[in-house]
Design a protein around this motif. Structure first.
Motif, PDB file in Angstrom:
ATOM      1  N   ARG A  73       0.860  -1.197   0.000  1.00 15.88           N
ATOM      2  CA  ARG A  73       0.000   0.000   0.000  1.00 15.88           C
ATOM      3  C   ARG A  73       0.891   1.241   0.000  1.00 15.88           C
ATOM      4  O   ARG A  73       1.566   1.523   0.979  1.00 15.88           O
ATOM      5  CB  ARG A  73      -0.893   0.000   1.250  1.00 15.88           C
ATOM      6  N   LEU A  74       0.865   1.958  -1.129  1.00 17.50           N
ATOM      7  CA  LEU A  74       1.700   3.160  -1.248  1.00 17.50           C
ATOM      8  C   LEU A  74       0.806   4.385  -1.404  1.00 17.50           C
ATOM      9  O   LEU A  74      -0.147   4.365  -2.199  1.00 17.50           O
ATOM     10  CB  LEU A  74       2.633   3.054  -2.463  1.00 17.50           C
ATOM     11  N   SER A  75       1.107   5.414  -0.647  1.00 20.18           N
ATOM     12  CA  SER A  75       0.300   6.638  -0.738  1.00 20.18           C
ATOM     13  C   SER A  75       0.925   7.643  -1.697  1.00 20.18           C
ATOM     14  O   SER A  75       0.306   8.615  -2.085  1.00 20.18           O
ATOM     15  CB  SER A  75       0.196   7.277   0.648  1.00 20.18           C
ATOM     16  N   GLY A  76       2.198   7.410  -2.077  1.00 17.94           N
ATOM     17  CA  GLY A  76       2.905   8.382  -2.912  1.00 17.94           C
ATOM     18  C   GLY A  76       3.651   9.401  -2.071  1.00 17.94           C
ATOM     19  O   GLY A  76       4.366  10.249  -2.591  1.00 17.94           O
ATOM     20  N   GLN A  77       3.491   9.326  -0.752  1.00 20.17           N
ATOM     21  CA  GLN A  77       4.131  10.306   0.141  1.00 20.17           C
ATOM     22  C   GLN A  77       5.273   9.673   0.947  1.00 20.17           C
ATOM     23  O   GLN A  77       5.752  10.258   1.912  1.00 20.17           O
ATOM     24  CB  GLN A  77       3.092  10.868   1.135  1.00 20.17           C
ATOM     25  N   GLU A  78       5.666   8.430   0.579  1.00 18.92           N
ATOM     26  CA  GLU A  78       6.632   7.707   1.412  1.00 18.92           C
ATOM     27  C   GLU A  78       7.983   8.425   1.494  1.00 18.92           C
ATOM     28  O   GLU A  78       8.601   8.487   2.535  1.00 18.92           O
ATOM     29  CB  GLU A  78       6.855   6.280   0.875  1.00 18.92           C
ATOM     30  N   ILE A  79       8.450   8.934   0.348  1.00 12.47           N
ATOM     31  CA  ILE A  79       9.755   9.607   0.370  1.00 12.47           C
ATOM     32  C   ILE A  79       9.508  11.105   0.423  1.00 12.47           C
ATOM     33  O   ILE A  79       9.122  11.726  -0.556  1.00 12.47           O
ATOM     34  CB  ILE A  79      10.599   9.209  -0.859  1.00 12.47           C
ATOM     35  N   ARG A  80       9.680  11.678   1.623  1.00 13.14           N
ATOM     36  CA  ARG A  80       9.371  13.103   1.802  1.00 13.14           C
ATOM     37  C   ARG A  80      10.584  13.974   1.522  1.00 13.14           C
ATOM     38  O   ARG A  80      10.469  15.126   1.184  1.00 13.14           O
ATOM     39  CB  ARG A  80       8.872  13.349   3.226  1.00 13.14           C
TER      40      ARG A  80
END
Ligand SMILES: Cc1cc2nc3c(=O)[nH]c(=O)nc-3n(C[C@H](O)[C@H](O)[C@H](O)COP(=O)(O)OP(=O)(O)OC[C@H]3O[C@@H](n4cnc5c(N)ncnc54)[C@H](O)[C@@H]3O)c2cc1C
Ligand code: FES
Length: 331
Positions: A73-80
């Protein structure tokens, strides 16, 4: 130069080095010295790939929820935070074999996240290296004359090359946009060149210590010849190597911005001089896998593959180069 690249590939590996110095040389440039217990043989022109995100890789570790039997499950915000995930290539600027092992010099200019990380390393920190990579410059034949031309971040490999040319006839041309961006040590008691002079002087410690004189240029005239390094080179070659027999003894070695290198190759060709060019194309893997560093070169035989029937083909700057014969490059 292909056999040289094969030898390098046979010796290359991943190494953990310790920082023994990381000192500013001028605005944005640092001299990083790394200590290793052992490192394979190296030659001027070769480079290393440096992991600029910490040797543990923790800086790039991100935890995600991955239920069994489904996609994570990836939100697209993992790498800030921007992280230099891939290694960064740097030419070797010097090497010393000592009783404690090997010291490697890298001169790096801070231009982004990877080099900013490198600039923050202190004595005792560990840095992960992959190398040595690529082929290398071939020294001039006996009795030959080496003219080294480095611009900006193309200066570091020229420092390493100069160290191997001690005792031979050589001269170095180094150019920067302004004195503040010249990663070299100007000797305090040496004569200061005038802005129109192309007379080589023993005023740069990195070259003078090997008995090699230098011509420095800055685009804004803040030190040395005022103008482009290629203009200084043209004046010098036409003044000191006016006749054909003298010109045939010259090999020009160059590294720096592509526009500068193209002009250097053109000038060498017009004067019947050999040239060797280190092309610092943007690279990802540095080992011939990703194909991101292609460069067009002339083929010796159009009938032969690759691209049979064509008089040019693509080569990889990381494994077939970074050093190519100037006359072979189609860029
Ligand atoms: C074989 C080789 C040898 C090199 N030797 C040196 C050296 O001795 N000293 C040194 O300071 N630098 C050298 N470079 C360039 C150096 O690798 C890049 O400056 C570095 O990767 C930038 O990393 P960064 O994360 O700080 O910048 P990033 O955030 O990745 O990029 C910052 C900016 O620099 C540009 N950039 C990145 N790589 C290159 C490149 N190869 N050419 C032109 N622009 C680029 C990017 O497009 C971007 O605009 C070399 C490159 C190659 C291919
Ligand atoms: S950098 Fe990956 S193939 Fe050259």
């Amino acid at each position: 130069m292909a056999d040289v690249a094969q030898t390098a590939a046979a010796h290359r590996g991943q190494f953990l080095a310790q920082v023994v110095a990381n000192r500013p040389l001028c605005r944005d440039h640092y001299l990083l010295t790394l200590q290793l217990a052992w490192f394979p043989p190296t030659h001027p022109g070769q480079f290393v790939q440096v992991a600029c995100d910490g040797v543990s890789g923790e800086a790039s570790a991100v935890e995600v929820d991955w239920p069994e039997g489904s996609l994570p499950r990836l939100s697209g915000q993992e790498i800030r935070k921007a992280v230099p995930l891939i290694r960064r290539p740097f030419s070797l600027a010097g090497r010393r074999d000592t009783a404690r092992g090997v010291e490697l010099d890298i001169i790096h200019r801070v231009v982004g996240i990877g080099t900013a990380w490198l600039a923050q390393r202190s004595c005792g920190d560990e840095v992960n290296l992959l190398g040595p990579l690529g082929n290398h410059f071939v020294p001039p034949p006996d009795g030959g004359i080496a003219v080294l031309v480095g611009g900006g971040v193309g200066i570091p490999p020229m420092i390493y090359l100069a160290s191997r040319l001690a005792g031979t006839r050589a001269v170095v041309f180094s150019g920067a946009t302004t004195r503040d961006l010249l990663p070299l040590t100007l000797t305090a008691d040496a004569p200061v060149p005038t802005s129109a002079s192309v007379e080589p002087l023993y005023n740069v410690d990195e070259f003078a210590r090997h008995g090699i004189p230098a011509v420095i240029s800055t685009d804004d005239g803040s030190y040395g010849f005022g103008g482009l390094i290629t203009d200084a080179l043209a004046l010098y070659l036409d003044r000191y190597f006016a006749d054909a027999p003298a010109r045939q003894r010259v090999t020009i070695y160059t590294c720096g911005p592509e526009a500068m290198m193209k002009r250097v190759v053109e000038m060498a060709g017009q004067r019947g001089m050999e040239s060797q060019v280190s092309v610092e194309r943007a690279m990802a893997c540095g080992m011939g896998t990703c194909q991101s560093c292609c460069i067009r070169v002339r083929k010796p035989d159009a009938a032969q593959p690759p691209l049979a029937g064509s008089d040019w083909c693509y080569r990889l700057a990381c494994t077939d180069g970074p050093v190519f014969r100037g006359a072979d490059l189609l860029w």
